[in-house]
Structures are given as C-alpha cells and as structure tokens.
Design an enzyme around this catalytic site. Structure first.
Site, PDB file in Angstrom:
ATOM      1  N   ASP A 265      14.040  -2.766   0.420  1.00 47.32           N
ATOM      2  CA  ASP A 265      12.681  -2.510   0.902  1.00 47.32           C
ATOM      3  C   ASP A 265      12.702  -1.220   1.729  1.00 47.32           C
ATOM      4  OD1 ASP A 265       9.942  -2.910   2.003  1.00 47.32           O
ATOM      5  OD2 ASP A 265      10.163  -4.917   1.160  1.00 47.32           O
ATOM      6  N   HIS A 288      12.656   1.612  -0.333  1.00 45.83           N
ATOM      7  CA  HIS A 288      11.250   1.983  -0.513  1.00 45.83           C
ATOM      8  C   HIS A 288      10.852   3.176   0.342  1.00 45.83           C
ATOM      9  CE1 HIS A 288      10.007  -2.262  -2.146  1.00 45.83           C
ATOM     10  NE2 HIS A 288      10.974  -1.688  -2.836  1.00 45.83           N
TER      11      HIS A 288
END
Length: 473
Positions: A265, A288
């Site tokens: 993430d 991310h």
C-alpha cells in the site's frame, strides 16, 4: 606404696579428659554440618524465586541501567513466549534514568501483543540486534488482541535502534480465505493488527531497524509530536493488502529520511491532523507511492498542512505523489510541496483525486475537502498509464496548484500506450500555474489560471474558503 596406688587414679583421670575432648569435637563438627543443611532451606523460602534458582536482583542488568531481555527469563528460541520478559525489561528500564533494553543478536524472541507504557523517568532506549517475531498463527493471537502487535503508549524521549528486525509474520493475515474463516469463528478482531504503534507519545526516534511482513500497517504514529525516522527498512510483498509502510495520524513535527520502503500500500500515508512533516531521501516501491489521505470519509473533517516531500525515488508504484479525498468531506489541505521526485514505471506520477473511492461505487456528494497551495517541482521519469491526473471537486476547486519542471515519458515509449488520451495530462476544476520544461506538452494547458493575486477567485472557491475556520491555523 603410695605411688603405686595413685597411678590407676591418674590413668582414669586422663581417660575422662580424652573422652570429654572427643565429645566436644564431635559436637562442634555436628553444629557445622547442621548449619550447611539449613542454607538451602533458607534460599527456597522466597516466594518470588523458582525452586532451585538463586534469588535475582530486583532489576537484573549487565551493568547499571542496561537490561538484557535474557535476564528476565526470555528464551530466544523463536517458540517460547517471551512477552513477559520484554514487558519486565521495559518496566525496569522505564524506572531508571537513561534506561536501556537489549535484544541480543543471534536469537529470535516470540512476543505476543503487548503494550509498553510510559511515561518513563527519562530517555529510554531499546537496542534491538536480534529478532522479535509475532505469533505465527492467527488463532494463537489472544482473543482480546488489541489492534496492534507492539503498542507504545504515553512514552516520551524513547529511541528504538539497532540492526535487528521486527517480523510481524503477516502471511496468514494476508490470505483472505484464512483470515475470513478465523473472523467468522471469532478467533480474531475484525481489523488486522499494525506491527508497531506509538500513541500519544513525543520525541520518538526510530532508526536503523527493519520492520517486515506486517498484517496491516508497519509503523504508525497516532496523536504524537516530535517524530524522527531515519535509515530504516520496511518490507512486505507487493500483493500484501493494506500494508502501509509508515502511517501518520494527528501527528506533528515529523522527519522521515534515508529509508527504504517496499509494501502493498502507501509507502508513507499522511492522514488528518498531521502538520509540519518533512519526508526526504526515501526509496519507495513496490507500493502505492506517498499519499496524503484518503481524507474526509463519511463527511468527516480533515486538516493537513505544511508537508514537504523531496528527494524521493519511486519504482513500480501505483502512484507517485498523490492527494486523495472522499466526496462529502470537510476541512483543508494546504501548503504542500513535492520536489525532486524521480519516478520509474509509475502508473500515474502526479495525482489529486477528490473522488476517491475504495469500493466499486460510491455515492456522489457535493461537499469536499478544500485543497490549496500545492507545488509540484522537478518531477521526472517514466509512467505506464498517465503522467498527471488532477480531478478536483465540481463544487470545491483546487486552488494555487503549481506544475513546474515536469518531465514524464511513457515507459515503453508512446507506442506502449493504448490510447492517445493516456499521453495527456488530465486536470479538472483546478487552478494554478505551469512553468517549463513540461513533458508532455499537454501539462502546459492543464490548469486554469486563477489570478488570485489580482482579486479573482472562482465563485465556488469563496464558499470553500470557509473550511479554513474548521481547521486550526
């Protein structure tokens, strides 16, 4: 004749003296042996001492103020539960000035979820050279488990340092089928645990260590002030869900530097209540990217300000540097700078998304968190989907957004993109300025000109400026 009569009498007297001396000697020896037999009984009399063990000092330490976890009964075999030993060492170090806990190299200490609570007397150091590991099986976590593995609460002037590793063993938590089965059977709470969390703490330093394989976020700071993170490594697989690297919430005065983060993430996630944050010299990927938000979920108030992100390298990430807010939120995001960012094979390097949604469909709402004063400077490298995507709210436009010296090229060349639109920068309801060099050229006419210095503001921006009153100045 008199001499002959006294001779037997003298002999008898000598015999009595010899016998008396012998009895006296035996009595003394008997007393010596009696004392030796009493000593072991005296040692066993202590209620706090295991049978056959010598009585420990109140706080066993290798030298003054230093407390080795092994001295508190830890086994370090990776299987035995060493939780009590860690808590005991923490309490001992916490009660002395300059206390230090040592986690020795070459050993693996299995620790269940614990809270290490302050405040401590003075600065406290955890020197980790070995490895701390979480329970391997989900079912072995306590049913009353908190939402983190190691929870530091109300601590001040604490340092975690060393060449050791925190291994949260998140593999079973990432397996959706395994996790859902345990969740239905009520073996675990509905939320996966964070590896290390600092709550309501100040003057915290984390340096040189490694944190790997967290079930959820690896390192979280919540409601804290004065955070320094330097030269750490965070690692979990690209497909490990929601495994943010570093998560900031309601935390101020933060510096994160010279670290390597690879996760499933956001490498760094900055949430509401965070301000005066400086992030620099970070390698991020996979992951991310570095994100502000998501903010404003369920019409909540979000306040983020004074963020500097610079000298960053991102490789194979979903986004580069991005701001994401939910529709319907309130509050302000302002004074953000992203500069000297190198991207390699990043899907979308520059993102502002005020329509963020982590489900298949979200309800359209008119409200939005106000975004202003955002500068992107010297963002260079390659992208795989789109160079710039700035999608601001219809009702609350983004103001004072600067795109300066942006040079972004398709990873596989222009032919590698499926459509002509993917080569173009997208800007929606966003005001600011651009300055070259700009690649692709579409970035040059992406933003609307605001001329706020001459008194011109979009009508809808005047209404959104009331959000400033919600957030502290």
């Amino acid at each position: 004749m008199k001499t002959m009569k006294s001779s037997p009498l003298l002999a008898i007297l000598l015999c009595v003296i010899i016998v008396a001396a012998a009895i006296s000697t035996i009595s003394v020896e008997g007393r010596k042996h009696h004392v030796k037999k009493i000593k072991p009984k005296h040692r066993r009399h202590s209620k706090n001492t295991p049978t056959g063990s010598p009585a420990p000092a109140p706080y066993p330490s290798t030298h003054e103020g230093v407390f080795d976890i092994l001295s508190f009964g830890a086994k370090g075999d990776g299987v035995s539960d060493d939780s009590k030993a860690l808590v005991g060492a923490w309490k001992a170090a916490c009660e002395v000035a300059g206390g230090k806990i040592e986690i020795p190299a070459g050993k693996e200490f299995m620790v269940k979820p614990v809270t290490l609570q302050g405040p401590c007397k003075e600065e406290t150091v955890i020197q980790i050279e070995g490895t701390l590991v979480a329970p391997g099986k989900i079912g072995s976590w306590p049913k009353s488990s908190l939402f983190q593995w190691l929870n530091f609460k109300w601590v001040g002037h604490v340092t975690i340092q060393g060449s050791g590793t925190f291994d949260a063993r998140g593999f079973n938590w990432w397996n959706l089928d395994t996790y859902q089965t345990h969740k239905r059977n009520k073996y675990i709470p509905p939320m996966k645990p964070t590896a290390l969390r600092f709550y309501a703490s100040d003057n915290v330093t984390v340096r040189d260590i490694s944190i790997v394989n967290s079930p959820l976020c690896h390192l979280k700071f919540d409601n804290s002030d004065g955070v320094r993170v330097n030269n750490i490594t965070i690692s979990s697989p690209e497909n490990s869900p929601n495994t943010d690297g570093i998560h900031l919430q309601n935390t101020r005065n933060v510096e994160i530097q010279h670290s390597n983060i690879a996760c499933g993430d956001d490498c760094v996630s900055i949430q509401t209540g965070s301000s005066n944050v400086h992030i620099h010299h970070i390698s991020c990927g996979p992951g991310h990217g570095i994100s502000i938000g998501g903010l404003g979920k369920d019409k909540s108030v979000a306040c983020v300000s004074d963020i500097i992100v610079e000298d960053i390298s991102l490789q194979n990430t979903l986004a580069g540097v991005r701001i994401k807010t939910w529709q319907g939120g309130l509050g302000v995001v302002k004074n953000l700078t992203f500069s000297n960012i190198q991207v390699t094979d990043v899907k979308v390097p520059i993102v502002i998304d005020q329509y963020y949604c982590d489900k298949s469909k979200c309800k359209n709402q008119t409200g939005a968190v106000s975004i202003s004063g955002v500068k992107y400077n010297n963002i260079v490298g390659s992208f795989t989907v789109q160079p710039v995507r700035i999608a601001c709210s219809n009702n609350v436009p983004c103001m004072d957004v600067d795109l300066l010296d942006i040079r972004l090229r398709p990873s596989g060349g222009i032919r590698g993109l499926q459509t002509h639109q993917q080569q173009q920068a997208l800007c929606w309801n966003s005001y600011g300025k651009t300055q070259g060099p700009l690649v692709p050229s579409s970035i040059g006419y992406c933003l609307k000109k605001s001329n706020t210095g001459r008194g011109y503001y979009p009508k809808r921006f005047i209404a959104s400026s009331s959000h400033d009153k919600i957030c502290p100045s």
